[in-house]
Write a protein that holds these residues in place. Structure first.
Motif, mmCIF file in Angstrom:
data_model
loop_
_atom_site.group_PDB
_atom_site.id
_atom_site.type_symbol
_atom_site.label_atom_id
_atom_site.label_comp_id
_atom_site.label_asym_id
_atom_site.label_seq_id
_atom_site.Cartn_x
_atom_site.Cartn_y
_atom_site.Cartn_z
ATOM 1 N N GLN A 93 -49.329 22.432 -156.292
ATOM 2 C CA GLN A 93 -48.161 21.586 -156.598
ATOM 3 C C GLN A 93 -47.151 22.041 -157.481
ATOM 4 O OE1 GLN A 93 -49.813 17.626 -157.517
ATOM 5 N NE2 GLN A 93 -48.583 16.994 -155.933
ATOM 6 N N VAL A 94 -47.789 22.701 -158.565
ATOM 7 C CA VAL A 94 -47.027 23.239 -159.921
ATOM 8 C C VAL A 94 -46.557 24.452 -159.162
ATOM 9 C CG1 VAL A 94 -47.083 24.629 -162.102
ATOM 10 C CG2 VAL A 94 -48.468 22.364 -161.556
ATOM 11 N N LEU A 95 -47.026 25.437 -158.460
ATOM 12 C CA LEU A 95 -46.160 26.597 -158.038
ATOM 13 C C LEU A 95 -45.368 26.373 -157.002
ATOM 14 C CD1 LEU A 95 -49.350 28.991 -157.591
ATOM 15 C CD2 LEU A 95 -47.695 28.999 -159.489
ATOM 16 N N GLN A 96 -45.462 25.313 -156.173
ATOM 17 C CA GLN A 96 -44.332 24.965 -155.340
ATOM 18 C C GLN A 96 -42.960 24.505 -155.888
ATOM 19 O OE1 GLN A 96 -46.855 22.338 -152.738
ATOM 20 N NE2 GLN A 96 -46.817 23.953 -151.252
ATOM 21 N N LYS A 97 -43.447 23.366 -156.997
ATOM 22 C CA LYS A 97 -42.494 22.919 -157.877
ATOM 23 C C LYS A 97 -41.591 23.984 -158.438
ATOM 24 C CE LYS A 97 -41.360 19.358 -161.035
ATOM 25 N NZ LYS A 97 -41.775 18.490 -162.078
ATOM 26 N N GLN A 98 -42.149 25.137 -158.904
ATOM 27 C CA GLN A 98 -41.671 26.194 -159.479
ATOM 28 C C GLN A 98 -41.067 27.231 -158.498
ATOM 29 O OE1 GLN A 98 -44.776 27.897 -161.840
ATOM 30 N NE2 GLN A 98 -44.590 26.589 -163.372
ATOM 31 N N GLN A 99 -41.215 26.762 -157.144
ATOM 32 C CA GLN A 99 -40.825 27.847 -155.947
ATOM 33 C C GLN A 99 -41.182 28.950 -156.074
ATOM 34 O OE1 GLN A 99 -36.314 27.256 -155.999
ATOM 35 N NE2 GLN A 99 -36.710 25.128 -155.149
#
Length: 186
Positions: A93-99
């Motif tokens: 989730q964090v890595l996706q949010k940070q793109q």
């Protein structure tokens, strides 16, 4: 051939710190998230083999809580398959949010990691495009079933090596050899 980009860092998620590594060669490629085996192994022992996937995918490798280069913290009871799945979800989730990785991913798990990847896919099917399972059990409930089977059929030595080494993921070179010698007949 495009250049390979490597990025390694520690991240705090789900009340723990995880070491992760992103390896990319083409921004248009999908992201493969790898769950290492064990319990207890980090991604380091698999990295060289996984690099062969690079022409087709980018790699997101991580060490589960207390494994590899992710520090062991807190109560040993927190080191469960369910927690590996929760930690991986928080990391993704964090890595996706940070793109940093794509919204839909390919999961790849090896051995114990295949059970974690399967459990993740069941819990979060909307995130998973493909699932690759290698040398794992057909159920992410395998650990609970294995503990019941060991209690019913295992002798005292087999139960002790599992209690002391397998379940907490506390193997060293000598205990792995003893484990396979004792558990082979079972």
């Amino acid at each position: 051939m495009p250049a390979v980009t490597n990025y390694i860092d520690d991240i705090s998620v789900n009340h723990t710190t995880l070491r992760y590594k992103l390896i990319s060669q083409n921004n248009d490629n999908p992201w493969l998230v790898f769950f290492p085996g064990g319990p207890g192994f980090g991604f380091g022992m698999y990295e060289q083999a996984l690099l062969s996937f690079l022409p087709q995918v980018n790699l997101c490798l991580f060490d589960p809580r207390g494994c590899g280069n992710s520090p062991a913290t807190g109560d040993i009871a927190a080191y469960t398959l369910k927690r590996v799945i929760e930690d991986a979800f928080c990391l993704i989730q964090v890595l996706q949010k940070q793109q940093r990785i794509s919204q839909r991913i390919i999961l790849h798990g090896s051995s114990y990691g295949s059970m974690a990847a399967l459990g993740f896919s069941i819990a979060h099917p909307q995130l998973v495009d493909q699932l690759i399972l290698v040398t794992g059990a057909a159920s992410y409930h395998f650990i609970e079933l294995a503990k019941m089977e060991l209690a019913n059929r295992g002798n005292a030595q087999q139960q002790a090596i599992c209690r002391d080494c397998l379940w907490p993921g506390q193997f060293d070179r000598a205990s792995v050899a003893v484990y396979f010698k004792l558990l082979g007949p079972l």
